[in-house]
Design an enzyme around this catalytic site. Structure first.
Site, mmCIF file in Angstrom:
data_model
loop_
_atom_site.group_PDB
_atom_site.id
_atom_site.type_symbol
_atom_site.label_atom_id
_atom_site.label_comp_id
_atom_site.label_asym_id
_atom_site.label_seq_id
_atom_site.Cartn_x
_atom_site.Cartn_y
_atom_site.Cartn_z
ATOM 1 N N GLU A 74 0.758 -1.199 -0.058
ATOM 2 C CA GLU A 74 0.025 0.008 0.148
ATOM 3 C C GLU A 74 0.761 1.631 -0.346
ATOM 4 O O GLU A 74 0.511 1.882 1.404
ATOM 5 C CB GLU A 74 -1.015 0.120 1.154
ATOM 6 C CG GLU A 74 -2.121 -1.639 1.683
ATOM 7 C CD GLU A 74 -2.575 -1.136 2.308
ATOM 8 O OE1 GLU A 74 -3.079 -0.355 3.460
ATOM 9 O OE2 GLU A 74 -4.019 -1.789 2.727
ATOM 10 N N GLU A 88 -4.704 -8.422 1.371
ATOM 11 C CA GLU A 88 -5.615 -8.305 2.485
ATOM 12 C C GLU A 88 -6.942 -8.105 1.909
ATOM 13 O O GLU A 88 -7.530 -7.516 0.893
ATOM 14 C CB GLU A 88 -5.511 -6.933 3.042
ATOM 15 C CG GLU A 88 -3.599 -7.168 3.765
ATOM 16 C CD GLU A 88 -3.198 -5.763 4.252
ATOM 17 O OE1 GLU A 88 -4.446 -5.105 4.594
ATOM 18 O OE2 GLU A 88 -2.229 -5.683 4.185
HETATM 19 C C1 PNW Z 1 -3.911 -1.944 6.217
HETATM 20 N N1 PNW Z 1 -7.269 4.066 4.202
HETATM 21 O O1 PNW Z 1 -4.269 -0.313 6.350
HETATM 22 C C2 PNW Z 1 -2.743 -2.337 6.025
HETATM 23 O O2 PNW Z 1 -2.125 -3.039 5.116
HETATM 24 C C3 PNW Z 1 -3.003 -2.893 7.720
HETATM 25 O O3 PNW Z 1 -1.196 -3.109 7.754
HETATM 26 C C4 PNW Z 1 -4.096 -2.536 8.334
HETATM 27 O O4 PNW Z 1 -3.765 -2.949 9.708
HETATM 28 C C5 PNW Z 1 -5.141 -2.721 7.381
HETATM 29 O O5 PNW Z 1 -5.410 -2.622 6.148
HETATM 30 C C6 PNW Z 1 -6.337 -2.654 8.389
HETATM 31 O O6 PNW Z 1 -6.481 -1.010 8.237
HETATM 32 C C7 PNW Z 1 -4.986 0.440 5.278
HETATM 33 O O7 PNW Z 1 -7.532 4.713 5.070
HETATM 34 C C8 PNW Z 1 -5.165 1.711 6.622
HETATM 35 O O8 PNW Z 1 -7.826 3.398 3.629
HETATM 36 C C9 PNW Z 1 -6.066 2.434 6.239
HETATM 37 C C10 PNW Z 1 -6.830 2.931 4.907
HETATM 38 C C11 PNW Z 1 -6.259 1.662 4.377
HETATM 39 C C12 PNW Z 1 -5.514 0.194 4.540
#
Ligand code: PNW
Length: 456
Positions: free
Chosen positions: A163, A352
């Site tokens: 990401e 994920e």
């Molecule tokens: C992902 N958003 O994070 C990460 O890859 C993980 O480490 C995390 O724990 C998981 O998703 C759950 O949050 C994100 O704001 C964090 O769109 C924020 C966003 C998307 C993915």
């Protein structure tokens, strides 16, 4: 029963800073997440990853539990500052931890999939500007090359970055992730450097003649326009340009999206960090695309989001504990779009997918019917895509364990396995038992079947 192909890969995913703990052991030096978590007001109630799930010490037990659930693949990430605690200084003890973990996985027949960078940049690299500094790209390639040389025979699946949208825009723009900067110019430069480091790492991997698969994982937040009104449609397209196309276009088409180059250019001037040859490097062929999907949003005309000059509508259905709308149809549509516009026959993996919910503990059981339902509906979306000929090769649940959910600390639980942070006891939730059944059946079980799932 909706069946998946025979060779469909079933996995679980985690990340180093979120589960390992042992922040000061084995020669590891601080990363930007150690520093960020220690900055007052940045992480919920001052939580840190110092101990987390203590996976650094408990990995044999954790791998054993994966095996019991029938998990076939494990996606984990490697802590850069364990391997390079100082600039140019390699730490053998850091590498040994991952060798032990990989040995344990292989002994139990679980395929390792390693993410090289899941946001925990060494503090020494941030001291020199982090991802906003082009030198970090070269440090990353050195680090990746070391991993390929040391672990490349045992790890068959490599993910360069997790990401980059979050790493660049949440970290350097919004400032809600480490390093907590609020400078959109810096964020855009960082996004470019992250992509460039991906391309160079893939080239290094090819040059070494290794025969595994290498790719990148992007997070996708599809958007729908709040209405057919042209201003809402434009807002949705701008969000899409920022969240999705900013990364997809350079990786698969060899250029940044023209509309976004214009939009950002008006605010920040031309992106001088893009040097001749960079885009060719970024677009180097990969073996798969990793897809992280949680939710969609709804865009509309407005100016609540100053960077994009758009606003968002409320969710139009149930939301998770993160406030993210549950919308599995968006996953199906996303996969279709990726195939049609970007990836063609290139293999896709869901690297994920999952949901946070407050769990109900009763004695030795943890009931999480909403998570079971969430996973079930999203797997149905995957199955539909595959049944129509889509080249989706596997699915990793986020997450194996409850863990440090970044700025939310331990207050949000994404695991299919419950973690008691007082005792470090692991308890498979109903969703873990349901997932074990799904793997065994290689197909999606109806949600109501959880009650006949085996009791641990
Ligand atoms: C992902 N958003 O994070 C990460 O890859 C993980 O480490 C995390 O724990 C998981 O998703 C759950 O949050 C994100 O704001 C964090 O769109 C924020 C966003 C998307 C993915």
């Amino acid at each position: 029963m909706k069946q998946f192909p025979k060779d469909f890969l079933w996995g679980v995913a985690t990340a180093s800073y979120q589960i390992e703990g042992a922040a000061q052991e084995g020669g590891r030096s601080p990363s930007i997440w150690d520093d960020f978590a220690r900055t007052p007001g940045k992480v919920f109630e001052g939580h840190t990853g110092d101990v987390a799930c203590d996976h650094y010490h408990r990995y044999p037990e954790d791998v054993h539990l994966m095996k019991e659930l029938g998990v076939q693949a494990y996606r984990f990430s490697i802590s850069w500052s364990r391997l390079f605690p100082e600039k140019g200084v390699f730490n053998q003890a850091g590498l040994e931890f991952y060798k032990r973990l990989i040995r344990e996985l292989k002994a139990r027949g679980i395929q390792p999939a390693a993410t090289i960078y899941h946001w925990d940049l060494p503090s020494w690299a941030q001291a020199e500007g982090g991802w906003a500094n082009r030198d970090t790209v070269l440090h990353f390639v050195d680090y990746a090359t070391t991993l390929f040389r040391e672990l490349g025979r045992d790890v068959g699946v490599w993910i360069t970055h997790n990401e980059p949208w979050c790493a660049a825009f949440l970290g350097y723009g919004e400032g809600v992730h480490a390093p907590g900067h609020q400078d959109w110019r810096e964020a855009l430069i960082s996004s470019h450097h992250l992509l460039l480091s991906h391309g160079l790492a893939v080239q290094a991997y090819r040059d070494m003649g290794l025969t595994g698969e290498i790719g990148i994982t992007l997070n996708f937040t599809p958007t729908d326009a709040a209405s057919d009104a042209p201003a809402d449609v434009i807002a949705a397209s701008r969000w899409d340009g920022y969240a999705n196309r900013w990364f997809l276009d350079p990786l698969f088409k060899g250029h940044y999206p023209v509309d976004m180059i214009e939009w950002f250019g008006e605010q920040f001037g031309p992106l001088a960090c893009i040097q001749p040859g960079d885009l060719e490097t970024i677009a180097v062929p990969i073996d798969f695309l990793g897809v992280n999907f949680y939710s969609r949003n709804i865009s509309k005309a407005g100016a609540d989001n100053a960077l994009l000059g758009i606003s968002f509508d409320e969710a139009r259905g149930p939301v998770t504990d993160m406030g993210w709308e549950v919308h599995p149809e968006s996953l199906y549509r996303l996969l279709k779009r990726l195939e049609q516009e970007y990836t063609g026959r290139l293999p896709l993996y869901i690297t994920e997918n999952g949901a946070a919910y407050p769990d109900q503990i009763t004695g030795d059981a943890v009931h999480d019917p909403e998570r079971v339902r969430y996973l079930h509906e999203h797997l149905e979306a995957c199955q539909q895509f595959v049944a129509e000929g889509g080249n989706l090769k596997g699915y990793y649940v986020w997450s194996f364990l409850d863990n440090f959910e970044w700025a939310f600390g331990y207050s949000k639980r994404f695991g299919i396995v419950y973690v008691d942070y007082e005792t470090q006891r692991r308890i498979p939730k109903d969703s873990a038992l349901w997932f074990a059944r799904t793997i065994a059946d290689n197909g999606v079980q109806p949600t109501r079947a959880t009650s006949d799932a085996p009791s641990s």
